[in-house]
Design a protein around this motif. Structure first.
Motif, PDB file in Angstrom:
ATOM      1  N   TYR A 291       0.847  -1.193   0.000  1.00  9.67           N
ATOM      2  CA  TYR A 291       0.000   0.000   0.000  1.00  9.67           C
ATOM      3  C   TYR A 291       0.877   1.235   0.000  1.00  9.67           C
ATOM      4  CZ  TYR A 291       0.872  -0.188   5.094  1.00  9.67           C
ATOM      5  OH  TYR A 291       1.460  -0.261   6.332  1.00  9.67           O
ATOM      6  N   CYS A 292       0.285   2.352  -0.410  1.00  9.92           N
ATOM      7  CA  CYS A 292       0.937   3.649  -0.321  1.00  9.92           C
ATOM      8  C   CYS A 292      -0.058   4.626   0.283  1.00  9.92           C
ATOM      9  CB  CYS A 292       1.389   4.138  -1.694  1.00  9.92           C
ATOM     10  SG  CYS A 292       2.298   5.709  -1.623  1.00  9.92           S
ATOM     11  N   LEU A 293       0.350   5.272   1.369  1.00 12.17           N
ATOM     12  CA  LEU A 293      -0.492   6.255   2.041  1.00 12.17           C
ATOM     13  C   LEU A 293      -0.117   7.642   1.535  1.00 12.17           C
ATOM     14  CD1 LEU A 293      -0.270   4.815   5.674  1.00 12.17           C
ATOM     15  CD2 LEU A 293      -1.897   4.243   3.858  1.00 12.17           C
ATOM     16  N   ALA A 309       3.278  -2.231  -6.801  1.00 13.80           N
ATOM     17  CA  ALA A 309       2.331  -1.530  -7.647  1.00 13.80           C
ATOM     18  C   ALA A 309       2.821  -0.218  -8.244  1.00 13.80           C
ATOM     19  CB  ALA A 309       1.042  -1.259  -6.864  1.00 13.80           C
ATOM     20  N   GLY A 310       3.607   0.557  -7.534  1.00 13.37           N
ATOM     21  CA  GLY A 310       3.849   1.878  -8.071  1.00 13.37           C
ATOM     22  C   GLY A 310       5.120   2.574  -7.655  1.00 13.37           C
ATOM     23  N   SER A 311       6.081   1.916  -7.057  1.00 12.42           N
ATOM     24  CA  SER A 311       7.300   2.583  -6.628  1.00 12.42           C
ATOM     25  C   SER A 311       8.105   3.049  -7.824  1.00 12.42           C
ATOM     26  CB  SER A 311       8.166   1.645  -5.781  1.00 12.42           C
ATOM     27  OG  SER A 311       7.523   1.318  -4.583  1.00 12.42           O
ATOM     28  N   GLN A 458       4.870   8.104   9.293  1.00 10.69           N
ATOM     29  CA  GLN A 458       6.208   7.894   8.767  1.00 10.69           C
ATOM     30  C   GLN A 458       6.231   6.963   7.547  1.00 10.69           C
ATOM     31  OE1 GLN A 458       5.553   8.165  12.199  1.00 10.69           O
ATOM     32  NE2 GLN A 458       6.321  10.237  11.889  1.00 10.69           N
ATOM     33  N   GLN A 459       5.088   6.385   7.205  1.00  7.79           N
ATOM     34  CA  GLN A 459       5.007   5.512   6.039  1.00  7.79           C
ATOM     35  C   GLN A 459       4.535   6.252   4.788  1.00  7.79           C
ATOM     36  OE1 GLN A 459       2.886   1.736   6.894  1.00  7.79           O
ATOM     37  NE2 GLN A 459       3.045   2.253   9.058  1.00  7.79           N
ATOM     38  N   LYS A 460       4.135   7.504   4.925  1.00  7.00           N
ATOM     39  CA  LYS A 460       3.544   8.252   3.816  1.00  7.00           C
ATOM     40  C   LYS A 460       4.457   8.318   2.597  1.00  7.00           C
ATOM     41  CE  LYS A 460       0.582  11.415   6.465  1.00  7.00           C
ATOM     42  NZ  LYS A 460       0.344  12.846   6.781  1.00  7.00           N
ATOM     43  N   THR A 461       3.852   8.180   1.437  1.00 11.87           N
ATOM     44  CA  THR A 461       4.438   8.260   0.080  1.00 11.87           C
ATOM     45  C   THR A 461       5.282   7.051  -0.300  1.00 11.87           C
ATOM     46  OG1 THR A 461       6.539   9.425   0.520  1.00 11.87           O
ATOM     47  CG2 THR A 461       4.555  10.791   0.306  1.00 11.87           C
ATOM     48  N   PHE A 462       5.557   6.151   0.640  1.00  8.92           N
ATOM     49  CA  PHE A 462       6.296   4.928   0.325  1.00  8.92           C
ATOM     50  C   PHE A 462       5.339   3.810  -0.078  1.00  8.92           C
ATOM     51  CE2 PHE A 462       9.327   7.176   2.939  1.00  8.92           C
ATOM     52  CZ  PHE A 462      10.561   6.849   2.386  1.00  8.92           C
ATOM     53  N   GLU A 463       5.778   2.987  -1.010  1.00  9.75           N
ATOM     54  CA  GLU A 463       5.076   1.724  -1.207  1.00  9.75           C
ATOM     55  C   GLU A 463       5.632   0.759  -0.171  1.00  9.75           C
ATOM     56  OE1 GLU A 463       3.701  -1.564  -4.499  1.00  9.75           O
ATOM     57  OE2 GLU A 463       5.362  -0.230  -4.998  1.00  9.75           O
ATOM     58  N   VAL A 464       4.791   0.376   0.773  1.00 13.20           N
ATOM     59  CA  VAL A 464       5.194  -0.548   1.825  1.00 13.20           C
ATOM     60  C   VAL A 464       4.779  -1.940   1.365  1.00 13.20           C
ATOM     61  CG1 VAL A 464       5.108  -1.079   4.283  1.00 13.20           C
ATOM     62  CG2 VAL A 464       4.772   1.280   3.511  1.00 13.20           C
ATOM     63  N   VAL A 465       5.755  -2.769   1.042  1.00 10.93           N
ATOM     64  CA  VAL A 465       5.511  -4.079   0.436  1.00 10.93           C
ATOM     65  C   VAL A 465       5.630  -5.162   1.501  1.00 10.93           C
ATOM     66  CG1 VAL A 465       6.167  -5.692  -1.386  1.00 10.93           C
ATOM     67  CG2 VAL A 465       6.491  -3.215  -1.725  1.00 10.93           C
ATOM     68  N   TYR A 466       4.544  -5.885   1.726  1.00 11.19           N
ATOM     69  CA  TYR A 466       4.513  -6.993   2.679  1.00 11.19           C
ATOM     70  C   TYR A 466       4.611  -8.303   1.903  1.00 11.19           C
ATOM     71  CZ  TYR A 466       2.697  -3.706   6.216  1.00 11.19           C
ATOM     72  OH  TYR A 466       2.514  -2.641   7.080  1.00 11.19           O
ATOM     73  N   ASN A 467       5.802  -8.845   1.812  1.00 12.37           N
ATOM     74  CA  ASN A 467       5.992 -10.153   1.199  1.00 12.37           C
ATOM     75  C   ASN A 467       6.004 -11.162   2.342  1.00 12.37           C
ATOM     76  OD1 ASN A 467       6.917 -12.523  -0.024  1.00 12.37           O
ATOM     77  ND2 ASN A 467       8.208 -11.405  -1.483  1.00 12.37           N
ATOM     78  N   VAL A 468       4.811 -11.557   2.762  1.00  7.79           N
ATOM     79  CA  VAL A 468       4.672 -12.410   3.944  1.00  7.79           C
ATOM     80  C   VAL A 468       5.253 -13.794   3.675  1.00  7.79           C
ATOM     81  CG1 VAL A 468       3.066 -13.316   5.660  1.00  7.79           C
ATOM     82  CG2 VAL A 468       2.613 -11.106   4.579  1.00  7.79           C
ATOM     83  N   LEU A 473       9.885  -7.298   4.281  1.00  7.39           N
ATOM     84  CA  LEU A 473       9.068  -6.107   4.079  1.00  7.39           C
ATOM     85  C   LEU A 473       9.938  -5.042   3.428  1.00  7.39           C
ATOM     86  CD1 LEU A 473       6.397  -4.523   6.245  1.00  7.39           C
ATOM     87  CD2 LEU A 473       8.369  -3.089   5.697  1.00  7.39           C
ATOM     88  N   GLY A 474       9.376  -4.372   2.409  1.00  4.95           N
ATOM     89  CA  GLY A 474      10.150  -3.402   1.642  1.00  4.95           C
ATOM     90  C   GLY A 474       9.557  -2.008   1.671  1.00  4.95           C
ATOM     91  N   PHE A 475      10.431  -1.015   1.445  1.00  5.35           N
ATOM     92  CA  PHE A 475      10.023   0.380   1.320  1.00  5.35           C
ATOM     93  C   PHE A 475      10.486   0.875  -0.043  1.00  5.35           C
ATOM     94  CE2 PHE A 475      10.838  -0.172   5.927  1.00  5.35           C
ATOM     95  CZ  PHE A 475       9.573   0.115   6.423  1.00  5.35           C
ATOM     96  N   GLY A 476       9.517   1.251  -0.896  1.00  2.25           N
ATOM     97  CA  GLY A 476       9.835   1.799  -2.202  1.00  2.25           C
ATOM     98  C   GLY A 476       9.461   3.269  -2.261  1.00  2.25           C
ATOM     99  N   THR A 477      10.369   4.113  -2.703  1.00  3.20           N
ATOM    100  CA  THR A 477      10.136   5.552  -2.689  1.00  3.20           C
ATOM    101  C   THR A 477       9.293   6.005  -3.871  1.00  3.20           C
ATOM    102  OG1 THR A 477      12.175   5.983  -3.923  1.00  3.20           O
ATOM    103  CG2 THR A 477      12.334   5.962  -1.516  1.00  3.20           C
TER     104      THR A 477
END
Length: 481
Positions: A291-293, A309-311, A458-468, A473-477
């Motif tokens: 998701y991206c907030l 999806a969109g990083s 603190q998660q805003k604008t990042f694609e937070v990827v949960y590869n369970v 878990l990843g952070f895409g800018t």
């Protein structure tokens, strides 16, 4: 009589004219090391500071262009701030809470999380789960479809909850919502899960089984930290995510619901237990979602299943940790914090003692007191030229920036295991409580043993990827504005 040396005067005059021109035109030729040092310092400042227009941090009155994401993903949902101008929920169905009330609600949610970890559940009920909406206006919503033919609903999504539920007819007690209540009789694929079934047993093991005796139908009950609750039948039906269809999806059909849910129709549980949407769609999406907030309430983000999806960049990954005592939480290993490019002097044992989870429903990131004290001190030093403002009930590092158009914010980076860095976006550094009070959007826990929480600010604008499935878990800018 004085003797005038005309040649010396001419030379002096020549140097006084030519030398400044030379220095102006070719500054790198003179005292080059100083020039390079100044250039490096300026470049360093650019990399470790955010020069921010304060107006850019404020939500607009109208909705901006929706987040793009990847249009090739069929399971892509738009994410809206519940009370922003992009929200599909009408504002007349509930009072918009103030920034201060949001913080009060956030404190309630965090207390509930900490209570679960301390095994001192104040409700004395093993069915108590995380509060879905105690951080009410800090939550984000998506639209889903349930049933055949499809009925549309607007629900809060929450990584801290597992059970998905919506309000259903007939309602013995339901709170007002914008959309019509779900009508099971209008769906040809609706089915109540019977007692004694494996599905009902999973509900019980996940802590959502009702206390009442199970005779025919499988009953569910979820009570949240603010004593909001939902009760009803555990059932199956078709779930629609954008154009994707999930058959026999297990969810709560709630006929008795009460609490701080605003006008949202229910909740989408993104936790890790067997009844969450993540586990139920394992065969379809491989236990991967992101998701991206958005940066402000007047922008939109996305929730995507099955892929990044969109990083604009390849996500940096850190390990997802598990705890058998709390299997539904997403644990991370934080290793440090930097401010203005300087690593803070915080022993890694501080982060190991508390442990850290990431949560989409908590607004303000919580740190161990030792870590927060170091962050606060460094932030105050970097913001020393700005006038201070009184503390809020939760946030104690505040400034009056009402006389400024732009502000120079220090860069804050959260470091995680594996060398993964979360360079907090400028929109996630300050929490604006009022026009004269902007506060550092971090808070300290009561004790170093309290669980650290990476909040949604603190998660805003990042694609937070949960590869369970891949336990990472990843952070895409640059995923959404």
């Amino acid at each position: 009589m004085a003797i005038i040396n005309y040649s010396s005067c001419f030379l002096f005059l020549l140097l006084s004219i030519v030398l400044p021109l030379f220095l102006y035109r070719f500054p790198e030729k003179v005292e080059g090391y100083r020039f390079k040092e100044i250039t490096v310092n300026i470049e360093h400042q650019r990399k470790t500071h955010h020069v921010v227009s304060l107006s850019s941090l404020m939500p607009a009155a109208v909705c901006s262009t929706p987040a793009q994401g990847s249009k090739s993903l069929s399971g892509l949902l738009q994410v809206y701030h519940k009370y922003g101008p992009c929200s599909p929920l009408k504002k007349g169905n509930g009072k918009i809470p103030s920034p201060r009330q949001i913080l009060i609600n956030d404190v309630t949610r965090v207390k509930s999380i900490h209570t679960k970890f301390s095994n001192k559940d104040s409700l004395g009920d093993s069915t108590v789960s995380l509060p879905a909406n105690t951080g009410d206006s800090g939550n984000y919503i998506v639209q889903i479809g349930v049933g055949t033919s499809k009925q549309d609903f607007t629900v809060v999504f929450d990584t801290g909850s597992d059970l998905t539920w919506i309000q259903c007819k007939p309602c013995s007690q339901c709170y007002p919502q914008q959309d019509p209540y779900f009508d099971p009789s209008a769906s040809s694929t609706y089915s109540i899960i019977p007692c004694g079934s494996n599905e009902c047993s999973q509900l019980n093991s996940a802590g959502y089984a009702a206390q009442s005796s199970c005779n025919t139908n499988c009953p569910y009950q979820v009570i949240y930290g603010d004593r909001s609750y939902s009760q009803g039948d555990f059932a199956t039906d078709t779930l629609t995510l954008s154009s994707d269809v999930v058959s026999n999806f297990q969810f709560g059909c709630g006929q008795n619901n009460h609490g701080l849910f605003g006008s949202a129709d229910g909740l989408l549980g993104l936790g890790r237990s067997q009844i969450s949407i993540v586990s139920q769609t394992d065969q379809k999406y491989g236990k991967i979602f992101s998701y991206c907030l958005p940066s402000t309430t007047s922008s939109t983000g996305f929730l995507a299943f099955g892929s990044e999806a969109g990083s604009s960049s390849t996500p940096q990954y850190t390990s997802l940790q598990t705890n058998s005592n709390y299997p539904n939480f997403y644990f991370l290993t934080m290793t440090g914090i930097s401010v203005n490019g300087q690593s803070l002097s915080i022993p890694e044992t501080v982060f190991k003692t508390s442990g850290t989870i990431i949560d989409s429903g908590t607004v303000i990131t919580r740190l161990a007191p030792t870590a927060y004290s170091a962050l606060k001190s460094a932030f105050q030093q970097a913001m020393s030229k700005y006038p201070t403002a009184p503390s809020d009930s939760l946030l104690d590092t505040c400034y009056d920036l009402s006389g400024y158009t732009n502000v120079d914010l220090p860069q804050i980076v959260l470091h995680f295991e594996g060398g993964t860095d979360l360079n907090v976006d400028k929109s996630g550094i300050l929490y604006q409580d009022s026009s004269t009070q902007s506060c550092l959007a971090f808070a300290g826990n009561d004790a170093d043993t309290d669980k650290g929480i990476v909040g949604n600010m603190q998660q805003k604008t990042f694609e937070v990827v949960y590869n369970v499935a891949g336990e990472k878990l990843g952070f895409g800018t640059g995923a959404c504005s």
